[in-house]
Design a protein around this motif. Sequence first.
Motif, PDB file in Angstrom:
ATOM      1  N   CYS A 198      40.473  37.575  34.721  1.00 58.04           N
ATOM      2  CA  CYS A 198      40.811  37.746  36.044  1.00 58.04           C
ATOM      3  C   CYS A 198      40.437  39.025  36.476  1.00 58.04           C
ATOM      4  N   THR A 256      41.044  40.000  40.028  1.00 58.71           N
ATOM      5  CA  THR A 256      41.591  40.364  41.242  1.00 58.71           C
ATOM      6  C   THR A 256      42.397  41.422  41.363  1.00 58.71           C
ATOM      7  N   PRO A 311      45.553  42.638  41.487  1.00 58.53           N
ATOM      8  CA  PRO A 311      46.669  42.917  40.533  1.00 58.53           C
ATOM      9  C   PRO A 311      46.295  43.276  39.224  1.00 58.53           C
ATOM     10  N   CYS A 312      45.262  42.225  38.573  1.00 59.66           N
ATOM     11  CA  CYS A 312      44.793  42.195  37.362  1.00 59.66           C
ATOM     12  C   CYS A 312      43.895  43.603  37.058  1.00 59.66           C
ATOM     13  N   CYS A 369      42.237  35.368  40.832  1.00 59.25           N
ATOM     14  CA  CYS A 369      43.640  35.433  40.521  1.00 59.25           C
ATOM     15  C   CYS A 369      44.088  34.207  39.940  1.00 59.25           C
ATOM     16  N   LEU A 370      44.562  34.226  38.710  1.00 56.07           N
ATOM     17  CA  LEU A 370      45.063  33.193  37.751  1.00 56.07           C
ATOM     18  C   LEU A 370      46.555  32.809  38.049  1.00 56.07           C
ATOM     19  N   ALA A 371      47.270  33.757  38.743  1.00 58.40           N
ATOM     20  CA  ALA A 371      48.732  33.426  39.289  1.00 58.40           C
ATOM     21  C   ALA A 371      49.397  33.825  37.801  1.00 58.40           C
ATOM     22  N   ALA A 372      49.238  34.836  37.477  1.00 59.14           N
ATOM     23  CA  ALA A 372      49.771  35.511  36.279  1.00 59.14           C
ATOM     24  C   ALA A 372      49.762  36.913  36.340  1.00 59.14           C
ATOM     25  N   CYS A 373      49.863  37.382  37.419  1.00 57.02           N
ATOM     26  CA  CYS A 373      49.664  38.916  37.914  1.00 57.02           C
ATOM     27  C   CYS A 373      50.776  39.735  37.263  1.00 57.02           C
ATOM     28  N   VAL A 428      44.906  39.461  32.750  1.00 54.00           N
ATOM     29  CA  VAL A 428      44.872  38.260  32.226  1.00 54.00           C
ATOM     30  C   VAL A 428      43.502  37.617  31.983  1.00 54.00           C
ATOM     31  N   GLY A 481      48.593  37.777  43.500  1.00 56.35           N
ATOM     32  CA  GLY A 481      49.754  38.663  43.661  1.00 56.35           C
ATOM     33  C   GLY A 481      51.053  37.574  43.396  1.00 56.35           C
TER      34      GLY A 481
HETATM   35  S1  FES Z   1      45.418  38.931  39.971  1.00 50.79           S
HETATM   36 FE1  FES Z   1      44.950  38.344  37.706  1.00 50.79          FE
HETATM   37  S2  FES Z   1      46.427  36.697  37.820  1.00 50.79           S
HETATM   38 FE2  FES Z   1      46.752  37.308  39.822  1.00 50.79          FE
END
Ligand code: FES
Lengths: 198, 922, 446
Positions: A102, A104, A106-107, A143-147, A152, C88
């Motif tokens: 990931c 995105t 946050p990651c 984004c994998l929703a594990a931010c 991740v 997020g």
């Molecule tokens: S940005 Fe990587 S899991 Fe949300």
Amino acid sequence: MRTDKTADKTETPNNGSSRRPAGLSEAARLELVETAKRYPIKRSAVLHGLRLVQEEAGFVTEAGMREVAALLEMTPHEVYDVATFYTLFHLRPKGEYLIQVCRTLPCALGGAESLLSHLEQRLGIREGQTTPDGKFTLVTVECLAACGKAPVMQVNDEYHEAVTTEQVDRLIEQWRKTPLEQDAGPTDRTPAKGARRG
Amino acid sequence: MATLKTPVTLTIDGKSLTVEKGTYVIDAARQAGIHIPYFCSHVKLAPDANCRMCLVEVEKMPKLQTSCNLPVAEGMVVRSTSEKAEQAHKSVMEFILANHPLDCPLCDQGGECELQDRSHAYSDNVSHYTEPKRLPEKRYFSPYIEREMSRCITCMRCVRYCDEVLDVKAITAVNRGDRIEISTFMDRELDCEFCGGCVQICPVGAFTNRVALYDYRPWQLKKTETVCTYCADGCTLTLESRVTENEIVRVTSDWEKGRNLGDLCAKGFFGYHMINSPERVAAPMIRQNGSLVEWPWIEAIESAAQQLSEIKRRYGAEAIGGVISARCTNEEAYLFQKLLRLAIGTPHVDSSARDGHLNSVRALRRVVGHGRMTAPYEAIEAARVVMVIGADLTETNPITALRVKAAVRKHGATLITVGPYLKEIGPISNLVNLSQEPLTVTPGTESVVIRALVKAVVEERLVDPSIASQAPAYIGRITAAVKQLPWPVVEARTGLSSDAVKAAARRLAGAERAVILFGPELTRRAGGYDAVCVLADLAILTGLYSTPGSGLNPLCEENNEMGVVEMGAAPEFLPGLIDVRDDAGRQRLRETWKEALPLATGWSLIQMLEQARQGRLKALYLVGEDPLGSLPASAGVRQALQSLDLLICQDPFLTETGRMAHLVLPASGFAEKEGTFTNHEGRTQRVRRALEPVGESLPDWEIFSQLAAGFGYPLDYASAGEIGDEIGRVLAFDGGNWADRTDGRVDAGVMARYLAEVGDAELEARYRPSALSSSIRSLEHGEQGGAALGLQLIISQSLFHSGKLSRHASELTRIEPEGRLQVNPSDGERLGVEDGDVVRLRTMDGSTSREALVPVVRRAKIQPGFCRFPGHFPEAGVKELVDWSVDPVTQVPYFRSGRVVIEKAAGAALTVSTVRAAKGGA
Amino acid sequence: MAEVVLFRNRDLPGYTGSLADYERQEGYTALRSMFTQYPPAEVIEIVKRSNLRGRGGAGFPTGMKWSFLPKERTITYLCCNADESEPGTFKDRELMTVDPHQMIEGIVMASYAIGAHAAYIYIRGEFAAEAVIVERAIQDAYKAGYLGRNILGSGFDLELTLHRGAGAYICGEETALLESIEGKRGLPRSKPPFPATHGLYGKPTVINNVETLASLPHILRRGAEWYLSIGSPPKSPGTRIFSVSGHVKRPGNYEVPMGITFRKLIFGLAGGMKSDRPLKAFIPGGASASFFTPDHLDIKMDFDEVAKAGSMLGSGGVTVMDDSVCMVWAAVNLLRFFHHESCGKCTPCREGSNWLLRVLRRIEHGQGRLADLELLPQVCGNIAGRTVCAFGDAETAPVISTLRHFRAEYEAHITRKECVMGHANRALNTGTAGDSAAHPISFAGH
Ligand code: FES
Ligand SMILES: Cc1cc2nc3c(=O)[nH]c(=O)nc-3n(C[C@H](O)[C@H](O)[C@H](O)COP(=O)(O)O)c2cc1C
Ligand code: SF4
């Protein structure tokens, strides 16, 4: 055009033919037919059908798409249309282990880029490539929703959260060692875990 | 403007207008002459609002709205030219152009490109986009359709048309976001109906006609609006020609015009190459010691007239007969029968409409006064229940089929298909897929099903009340007659449950508006005349004739079958469908024609051939007809022709029959003619000349008048229009101007007479099971066992061909080069054949020693135990294996079904080239 | 510490989320009593009174949404939106794994209220393990009679089906979600008509987020008044789960009463800035929400307050950035996401996302022009509000807000090739923008 293609394009379940192109196993075929019954229209099960194809063949094969089309009374074109829209479907063979990093925001804030470059040099391939032995394919995803546990990566179906370079090295070693399943050729494995469980 | 059901008044750009409720703002604006720019919106398609070009400002709505999917509302105030709206139009243009190439100079769309046109009006031609343009890689798509994805604006019109209108779904979007491309399954070569719709509907040059690639600039072409010559759907075409070369460059069709409203099939869109075909007969030919040699027109005509006069002198006029093709215009058919009946004085005049259509005309004329559809296309589309019986409609009448598809998909009608076909999802659409209640019957038992439907209607008390009160006696007779047909027999023969039949009958009778369409698999099968009579009974009983918007619709194959018969090119009918034996009618005609009509009753084509063999018919004048090519050997055509003293073939091409002729006269094709065609609805439409006659050919009507002159019986007209005027006068007594008699109004008087006159005996015979013995019984499946298989064969029509004319159209021949025997995949397995493998066919009863070698193709829609071969490939010899019979009432020849034994042929597959060879110069 | 509602079972020692565990914590009791106490209309009334607002992003009052269903209707569907793809945001994932039955109980309640006999949970394709957990929970619920025919003898039937997505952020948009369940590509539909009248298979349909539905059992057990008493009533009552990510000491999900300040969440619960660098910016409600700066820390986390301040609470994903982060880089990252995820239906979004990304990339790599700073807002203005779905607006938020708050940083890249991350001197690869993210092996066309 009434060419030889016509017939393969005209598979339907009720056409009396017992011969079928190599696509889905009998079990998967039954599962798909059952799944379709959960919806008022068969077509609703197309994502599930494509997933079954990918789990059995390692990627979304042509024969598989044709068969899903036949079972769900769609044209192969319609199935292909769907298969190319959703990023989890792979129309080309991929490595036994599909490493999806990931990247995105946050990651990325949590070190996704260094994780990626670490993987690249560990595996000796660049993002989007597959190792010569067909073991690993490395891609980036959104984004994998594990931010909360960045960085991740998802390997096949399994999440690996807050991964450190040490963990990554250990995992790669471990995967390198796992013997390949006999039945399948190098581009033709079924790594999928989780999804079929339960 | 017509009065509105629910008027809604709104204001667009200061203009106040009133439109029908449910109208979209963009269309309302168009009605008021206000043009709101758009790309994805299209009259043919449900709105998708994806291009965002049509944004307008609407009072009390904070955001700009897309006018293509915004229904009008009372008091709505719309601004399409406000600053905000115009800025939006510019910005969308800028987005679209950002990645659009600047290859207009070499783009075939140039000059008729919606993007090009609008970019002038809606962008200030300076793009702020300075990033590199996206360049999708160019990949091969199809020999017929050129794809240039860099030009695609992703409006999805093509994909939506292929799905919503055609129900084919052969092209789709692949990938997502700005990676979207229009493609096929796995990016394979396009395989579809080749209707050309995606080319026509693409607003830019992403899809263009590859057959005419780089051949033209639109504005250089002469455009002629005319009517298609292939099938009876009667589509309006625009023939676009290069005047200097006197050749057709491409065909288009206007979305707003004609009975087809712009939709075409492969024949209409890609089938024009027969017009300028090198195979056209260049000049008249006369047989000189055995072989045909070119000859000057004048002498050819003289010789024809002289030889005909000689035969008339020696054997009398009755020794001469003539048959005209239903591809000719009304004016030509009219003149032809006049030539034979008056100038020559023989009653023997017939046409290719004999091949099935006369069953419909003869039966329906008795009931409603004519043989036309009683529910026009609009009614088909608006019907609540549509029953299609005895026709694989997509293949036989593709545009009529579109109306049925629209009825189901757009307006939610119930479709009941009655026939031997199964569901099949493939490159060619299949009405059975859309049918909520398909009645899949044992091949050949459609005629049993319709009788069973009548039985169900009377027994289940579904008879239309008005008829019940109007004709109790008739109802009584029918009720008695259908008793002879027990349900067990029905079920055994058709393979349908009585409940299924009753349910269908209930739907039909219960529907607010219902339309039945029936086709060749009833009218071209033994018992065809009776079958149509039964359908007429069904229509009467269910009130289809008395309910507005309902009706019974016969389908025709050739473009002007309806017309040639109405023009009197039939031994039993004078112009206006007047019975030749009707003295009053003859008298009236005599007055207009100032000429007595021959007294003897004429012979049909089949009878003429018979009489030729008997030596009573000495001269045969064939106009566009090729009995040798179309009829099976069992019809004895060759012997008949050999025993003639004189055979004249007038045709654009040298046919098999033509090769035997003493005289060959080159006729012009439809693109070189003026006149009218009458489609199967009964619409009489103008045919216009796009080209000068090709080679030395002449329009048929001009040849007729020249011949007449040769008899010293002047039939000279300045133009086809003049003939039309005379037809108008002749038919005047037949209720107004013939050309206006577009719809099939039911003649109440005629029906009353029918209800009164149709007696027990006739009905008893009509519904007697033995009357059905002619209908094909299904075979013990695979009764031959082993490698050889006994199958029910039917000769059918193909979407890509029409008669044999299409065989001269290079692109159609490329799309479908050879006839392939269609079998069910399971039978394919039993035979151990793959697609393309060659099989050997023999008749099951060994009635002939002939056999045919043809390639097979496995088709899911074909029932096991049943196989189908397209009738456009006589060279394959399959037509020699069918049963031959002639209708006792209507003289319609039946030769499209039989029982054959099939086995895999050893050796290599037939190649297209061998097929071509077999085809010879034809 | 304010009371925890949705996560009340999460931290119980040994709690597995199994049916037995859930029942032990009075799971499904509210359902049982709902059947005996309330007719469907009454349930809708309670939810209306509670002022529960959707947790999926739009914050639409749930009870009101339900009441938009046409009076005359034969078939009604409920869809539970578990697509959770907003960067997020990772709350639904935890809700489903720690307490799947809480969601299922909520689904049965909602279905009963709106008269739906078929419900679908649309779970994002990546959630393979989660899908297994939810599927097992559904099976257990069927066995225990909480699903299927005649639930708990109430005479109410419900078929619940887990529908897995396959990788498309846009399928979280409610109408794209419907298209996806119908077996098509996930292209949002134009509204009107709204799902309430023309939804799944053209039938009246309600789409609710996991968290929204998971709140129902509590509201029905403890009443609308109780719910109204917590959080930030009357407009934003109840608790809400916020997903905190980025440069904080303790990232994770925090269930808090609506209306606490961002400062309390970030510096209190989440432990403040990691590596103690100063906070530079934070996203208050998922990638679709405009960036905030330290000046916004004391805004109350309540739908309307945040909206007033020019952003949105959206999906509840709070992403925190310290001063080591280049705002241009952050914008590029999110635009790459949006470009990759645009479904491609609308011209402005399809072409605009590509355009914005390319320009931002140039700027990030020191190849920008000052004119770009006028161009960017102009392009954004031509996208926002002109597309079928809200994605169009979403993709402009990071651009507009970073430009608004950090214009100087953009100028520094352009005029002085200065970047806190040193990207301004990195070479720019001019391939198809975002194609690296275009899943090279999943697009046949590429
Ligand atoms: S940005 Fe990587 S899991 Fe949300
Ligand atoms: C581009 C886009 C993505 C969305 N993604 C999600 C999502 O992942 N999960 C979700 O619950 N809602 C998502 N939504 C909001 C849904 O459209 C819908 O408003 C919500 O599910 C309704 O549920 P609620 O009323 O309970 O909030 C998204 C909306 C848009 C425009
Ligand atoms: S705005 Fe973007 S994501 Fe939404 S429908 Fe349009 S193209 Fe698709």
